[in-house]
Design a protein around this motif. Structure first.
Motif, PDB file in Angstrom:
ATOM      1  N   VAL A  17      48.260  39.381  29.111  1.00 56.16           N
ATOM      2  CA  VAL A  17      48.533  40.346  28.046  1.00 56.16           C
ATOM      3  C   VAL A  17      47.242  41.048  27.640  1.00 56.16           C
ATOM      4  N   ASN A  18      46.164  40.278  27.514  1.00 54.73           N
ATOM      5  CA  ASN A  18      44.880  40.850  27.093  1.00 54.73           C
ATOM      6  C   ASN A  18      44.204  41.685  28.178  1.00 54.73           C
ATOM      7  N   ASP A  19      44.401  41.306  29.425  1.00 52.86           N
ATOM      8  CA  ASP A  19      43.784  42.012  30.560  1.00 52.86           C
ATOM      9  C   ASP A  19      44.838  42.207  31.648  1.00 52.86           C
ATOM     10  N   PRO A  20      45.721  43.186  31.495  1.00 56.97           N
ATOM     11  CA  PRO A  20      46.801  43.385  32.477  1.00 56.97           C
ATOM     12  C   PRO A  20      46.323  43.596  33.912  1.00 56.97           C
ATOM     13  N   ILE A  21      45.093  44.041  34.092  1.00 56.81           N
ATOM     14  CA  ILE A  21      44.560  44.265  35.436  1.00 56.81           C
ATOM     15  C   ILE A  21      44.499  42.969  36.252  1.00 56.81           C
ATOM     16  N   LEU A  22      44.516  41.829  35.582  1.00 59.57           N
ATOM     17  CA  LEU A  22      44.425  40.547  36.281  1.00 59.57           C
ATOM     18  C   LEU A  22      45.541  40.359  37.301  1.00 59.57           C
ATOM     19  N   ARG A  23      46.690  40.942  37.038  1.00 57.17           N
ATOM     20  CA  ARG A  23      47.812  40.734  37.955  1.00 57.17           C
ATOM     21  C   ARG A  23      47.542  41.335  39.336  1.00 57.17           C
ATOM     22  N   TYR A  24      46.589  42.233  39.439  1.00 58.20           N
ATOM     23  CA  TYR A  24      46.270  42.833  40.729  1.00 58.20           C
ATOM     24  C   TYR A  24      45.328  41.975  41.577  1.00 58.20           C
ATOM     25  N   PHE A  25      44.945  40.828  41.060  1.00 59.02           N
ATOM     26  CA  PHE A  25      44.099  39.918  41.826  1.00 59.02           C
ATOM     27  C   PHE A  25      44.936  38.846  42.526  1.00 59.02           C
ATOM     28  N   HIS A  26      46.248  39.131  42.711  1.00 55.85           N
ATOM     29  CA  HIS A  26      47.107  38.198  43.439  1.00 55.85           C
ATOM     30  C   HIS A  26      46.728  38.219  44.920  1.00 55.85           C
ATOM     31  N   PHE A  27      47.017  37.129  45.602  1.00 58.23           N
ATOM     32  CA  PHE A  27      46.631  37.039  47.011  1.00 58.23           C
ATOM     33  C   PHE A  27      47.611  36.240  47.854  1.00 58.23           C
ATOM     34  N   ALA A  28      48.540  35.528  47.244  1.00 59.68           N
ATOM     35  CA  ALA A  28      49.448  34.654  47.993  1.00 59.68           C
ATOM     36  C   ALA A  28      50.316  35.417  48.991  1.00 59.68           C
ATOM     37  N   HIS A  29      50.565  36.685  48.759  1.00 61.87           N
ATOM     38  CA  HIS A  29      51.419  37.480  49.634  1.00 61.87           C
ATOM     39  C   HIS A  29      50.699  37.933  50.907  1.00 61.87           C
ATOM     40  N   LEU A  30      49.394  37.778  50.941  1.00 61.44           N
ATOM     41  CA  LEU A  30      48.604  38.262  52.076  1.00 61.44           C
ATOM     42  C   LEU A  30      48.619  37.267  53.233  1.00 61.44           C
ATOM     43  N   PRO A  31      48.410  37.747  54.449  1.00 63.83           N
ATOM     44  CA  PRO A  31      48.244  36.822  55.574  1.00 63.83           C
ATOM     45  C   PRO A  31      46.991  35.971  55.350  1.00 63.83           C
ATOM     46  N   PRO A  32      46.944  34.795  55.934  1.00 65.77           N
ATOM     47  CA  PRO A  32      45.827  33.868  55.679  1.00 65.77           C
ATOM     48  C   PRO A  32      44.433  34.477  55.837  1.00 65.77           C
ATOM     49  N   HIS A  33      44.204  35.290  56.863  1.00 65.32           N
ATOM     50  CA  HIS A  33      42.851  35.826  57.064  1.00 65.32           C
ATOM     51  C   HIS A  33      42.460  36.810  55.961  1.00 65.32           C
ATOM     52  N   LEU A  34      43.436  37.436  55.308  1.00 59.50           N
ATOM     53  CA  LEU A  34      43.129  38.328  54.186  1.00 59.50           C
ATOM     54  C   LEU A  34      43.063  37.556  52.869  1.00 59.50           C
ATOM     55  N   GLN A  35      43.828  36.478  52.780  1.00 55.94           N
ATOM     56  CA  GLN A  35      43.748  35.622  51.586  1.00 55.94           C
ATOM     57  C   GLN A  35      42.342  35.071  51.421  1.00 55.94           C
ATOM     58  N   THR A  36      41.713  34.721  52.526  1.00 61.92           N
ATOM     59  CA  THR A  36      40.362  34.166  52.487  1.00 61.92           C
ATOM     60  C   THR A  36      39.392  35.114  51.791  1.00 61.92           C
ATOM     61  N   VAL A  37      39.544  36.402  52.046  1.00 63.76           N
ATOM     62  CA  VAL A  37      38.690  37.416  51.416  1.00 63.76           C
ATOM     63  C   VAL A  37      39.099  37.611  49.959  1.00 63.76           C
ATOM     64  N   SER A  38      40.386  37.798  49.733  1.00 63.36           N
ATOM     65  CA  SER A  38      40.895  38.126  48.402  1.00 63.36           C
ATOM     66  C   SER A  38      40.660  37.008  47.392  1.00 63.36           C
ATOM     67  N   VAL A  39      40.809  35.766  47.815  1.00 60.97           N
ATOM     68  CA  VAL A  39      40.672  34.642  46.883  1.00 60.97           C
ATOM     69  C   VAL A  39      39.255  34.555  46.311  1.00 60.97           C
ATOM     70  N   LYS A  40      38.275  35.002  47.057  1.00 63.21           N
ATOM     71  CA  LYS A  40      36.891  34.987  46.548  1.00 63.21           C
ATOM     72  C   LYS A  40      36.760  35.876  45.315  1.00 63.21           C
ATOM     73  N   PHE A  41      37.438  37.005  45.315  1.00 62.95           N
ATOM     74  CA  PHE A  41      37.400  37.893  44.154  1.00 62.95           C
ATOM     75  C   PHE A  41      38.153  37.279  42.978  1.00 62.95           C
ATOM     76  N   TYR A  42      39.257  36.603  43.258  1.00 65.80           N
ATOM     77  CA  TYR A  42      39.982  35.874  42.217  1.00 65.80           C
ATOM     78  C   TYR A  42      39.045  34.855  41.557  1.00 65.80           C
ATOM     79  N   GLU A  43      38.287  34.131  42.368  1.00 67.79           N
ATOM     80  CA  GLU A  43      37.360  33.127  41.833  1.00 67.79           C
ATOM     81  C   GLU A  43      36.275  33.767  40.970  1.00 67.79           C
ATOM     82  N   ILE A  44      35.766  34.901  41.389  1.00 72.08           N
ATOM     83  CA  ILE A  44      34.755  35.617  40.594  1.00 72.08           C
ATOM     84  C   ILE A  44      35.360  36.048  39.268  1.00 72.08           C
ATOM     85  N   VAL A  45      36.589  36.560  39.309  1.00 72.26           N
ATOM     86  CA  VAL A  45      37.261  36.987  38.082  1.00 72.26           C
ATOM     87  C   VAL A  45      37.433  35.812  37.130  1.00 72.26           C
TER      88      VAL A  45
END
Length: 78
Positions: A17-45
C-alpha cells in the motif's frame, strides 16, 4: 490484488500500500535463468526498505531499481 503483477510473497500488504511499485519486483513467473537475475533486485529492494526511510527519494530509488531490473532481465532473454 492485481493478478497481472502478483506481488512477491515477501512484501506485506502495508508495504504494498505504501509503495505500490513493489509489486513489479515479482519473479516467480519467469523461467529459472531469468529468476536468478530478477531475484537479486528483489533482495536489494528488501534491504532498501529496511535501511531507507519512506520518502520521495526512496521512491526514486525503487523506480530506478525497477528500470535496472527490467534491463538486466531483458539482457538475458534469448
Amino acid at each position: 490484488m492485481n493478478e497481472i503483477f502478483p506481488a512477491p510473497e515477501g512484501f506485506t500488504e502495508d508495504q504494498l500500500v505504501n509503495d505500490p511499485i513493489l509489486r513489479y519486483f515479482h519473479f516467480a513467473h519467469l523461467p529459472p535463468h531469468l529468476q536468478t537475475v530478477s531475484v537479486k533486485f528483489y533482495e536489494i529492494v528488501c534491504s532498501l526498505l529496511a535501511l531507507v526511510p519512506q520518502n520521495a527519494e526512496r521512491t526514486v530509488a525503487l523506480r530506478k531499481l525497477l528500470e535496472a531490473k527490467d534491463a538486466a532481465v531483458r539482457a538475458n532473454v534469448n
